[in-house]
Scaffold this motif. Sequence first.
Motif, PDB file in Angstrom:
ATOM      1  N   GLY A   5      -4.765  -1.300  -1.249  1.00  0.00           N
ATOM      2  CA  GLY A   5      -4.886   0.228  -0.354  1.00  0.00           C
ATOM      3  C   GLY A   5      -5.418   1.254  -0.949  1.00  0.00           C
ATOM      4  O   GLY A   5      -5.096   2.153  -1.025  1.00  0.00           O
TER       5      GLY A   5
ATOM      6  N   GLY B 222      -8.913  -2.661  -0.994  1.00  0.00           N
ATOM      7  CA  GLY B 222      -9.108  -1.670  -0.192  1.00  0.00           C
ATOM      8  C   GLY B 222      -9.918  -0.563   0.711  1.00  0.00           C
ATOM      9  O   GLY B 222     -10.902  -1.458   0.449  1.00  0.00           O
TER      10      GLY B 222
ATOM     11  N   ARG C   8       0.718  -1.510   0.410  1.00  0.00           N
ATOM     12  CA  ARG C   8      -0.028   0.395  -0.245  1.00  0.00           C
ATOM     13  C   ARG C   8       0.802   1.352   0.022  1.00  0.00           C
ATOM     14  O   ARG C   8       0.213   1.766  -0.641  1.00  0.00           O
ATOM     15  CB  ARG C   8      -0.408   0.039   1.234  1.00  0.00           C
ATOM     16  CG  ARG C   8      -0.022  -0.055   2.910  1.00  0.00           C
ATOM     17  CD  ARG C   8      -0.791   0.158   3.956  1.00  0.00           C
ATOM     18  NE  ARG C   8      -1.887  -1.249   3.458  1.00  0.00           N
ATOM     19  CZ  ARG C   8      -3.454  -1.606   3.731  1.00  0.00           C
ATOM     20  NH1 ARG C   8      -3.527  -0.852   3.255  1.00  0.00           N
ATOM     21  NH2 ARG C   8      -2.754  -2.869   3.944  1.00  0.00           N
TER      22      ARG C   8
END
Length: 726
Positions: free
Chosen positions: A674, A694, A640
């Motif tokens: 993410g 995410g 991420r």
Amino acid sequence: MDWIDLRLTRLMPADGRLLEGSHQSLSLMLLAFLLACVACYTVLEVIDRISQAEQPLSRWLWRIVGALCLGSGSWVLHFINQLPEAEYAPTTSGAGADFSSLCVATGCAFLAMLSISKGRTTAAWLFTTSLLISLSSGALHVFATAQNDQVIALLYSPVVLMAALILSSAFCYAALYSYARQQTQSPWAAWLSRITACVSLALAIEFIHSFGIQAVYARLPEAGQTDTLMGQSHMALIVSCLALLGFAASLVATARDKQLVTSQRDLHRVNSLLNQLDYARTSLQQAANYDVLTQHLNRRGLNLAFTEKLLKHQQGNTSLGVLVIDIDHFKRINDSLGHSIGDSMLKVIAERISSALRTDDVLSRLGGDEFCVLASLKSKDEARVLAGRILLAMKEPIVINGRHMVMTTSIGISLFPEDGNTPDELLKHADLALYQAKDSGRNQMHTFNSQLKAKASVALLLEEELHNALRNDEGLQLFYQPILDLHSGKLTKLEALVRWQHPQRGLLSPDRFIGIAEANGFIAELDNWVLRRACCDLSRLADEGHEQVKIAINCSALSLGRRELSQEVSDALLNFSVPAQLLELEVTENALMGNIEQAVDLLHELRTKGVSVSIDDFGTGYSSLAYLKRLPIDTLKIDRSFIQDIPSSHEDMEIVQAIIAMAHSLKLKVVAEGVESPQQLSFLSELRCDSIQGYLLSRPIPMQQLLSFLTDYSAEKSNLVGNSVR
């Protein structure tokens, strides 16, 4: 005395006759032989003393004593055998002649003792010594006979004389051989050999005398009838008593010397044993209290020194600093270069630390790559100065086998009496400060404070409660975060994330307790719980109509190094009737590199069963193409940290683009973690990223909410995602 004629002849001259015939008394002859036996036994005892004497002067004194005993024994035998019975005329000589005969006997015996006392056992030595003893006895016989007042000339028969020498030498040889053998025999056999030796030696002396008499003819002066000599038995008795006294004194002296030598040897042996015991005790203390590798105190030695040093500081009411030093990433040295290089480096590191200390500071190796320093300090500021000197000393490269390596250290500091009053307490607090230094980035120092103690107490309590939660299966839960397939627009995969519903602290994320499980050795138990719970939820998803949804679970580095993992996966899939294709293991790059060879074999075995494998947090670890092509993996998950700054960070965009292109070239699928904005989703779709996960889709949710989420997946969100995909 005028010397008389000595001749060797085969025939007896007309004017000659035997000097002595058969007029010797049998009782006197037996007495003479017994005295000779006693003399020879005494000589053998003296020879023992010569061989055991350590000082040259003692050996010479005992040689003289042995010569006196052997010479006087031969002389006494000759003297008594010269005494006639009452009806015969006396044939003995005067006192002066007897004394000179004794001196000659002693001198000849001394020459024989020089040869005997050498202690050799070769045949040549035995023969030479035997001949020397026989010749010395023969010399005494000739000298004593020649001093007889009635003898004008002596005529010897060579045949009888040679026979006497041969027989005498043979008995001497037997005596010496029997004496030499007693050294390797049992006590009783040795005593019997000694008796045999002394009897044989006495027979040798007797033969040289008796055969010598038979070999001697003498010209005697014409004389009339002489008076009968009375009292010869009294003279023999007096001489015998004097001889026995001399022999007894010699035996007593040998026994006393033997006892003294034995006592000295026992004392020497005791002293030697005591010295060995002292050396062994010193060696044991060295081994028990000092580290073999660095020669500094070990943990046990530190405990003793710590107690003594702390007592002095308590009495003086002064401060004592405790520094616990750990070498950063030292395990890499042992794993990559071998333990021998690691040991050499530890020696250099110990020298570096020691060079930064003062004279009265105490350095100890606690074990592995951990050291401890005890230093008399006034404040924590002074402790920081000392720690700074240690850090500075470690900055210089360490050269081993041509390699230049720079090692860093982390240091934890505690101070008496502020941070504790006992060695255990001070060491524990210094360890807590060390852990804080490591958590803060390593290569630095940290001092103990009350917050660290509170944090450690919480960690200890959480450890105990986590044990109970695993044992009782209470409080632990699995949350799931959906993963969207960008090509199909479907939710095809879920990532399982463990949570702990603590009764007092609420819902705890993995970062609050995973480290505790790893540090205390029950991470494998936690991983197995996650595996079984995920398989159970896969079975439930299939029952709810979501039989195509996969679940990915995280695998720790410790579990990846366990051969039992493969069997545990098989058992979990079998118990819940789950196809292996619906299970995926996520491993990090760092976990793989901990034991790459074993990890590759284990992952191959899992893939053979149908379980897929993905690399989690890709880009934050080693990121090596060399191992990527070797690993049996299906998916790369981009960390991420590379997604969160898109589209504002062009560098991150280029990195993500390169990772996707590389993964596709290796026939691997890519998942971006993410993803939180439509712009990130659009960018990833353009790069033909395979899947995303995410907050844009969903936060991690428990199983009950997940079922509702999958069922109520709205057409509006589906259209949003579908438009972004298109």
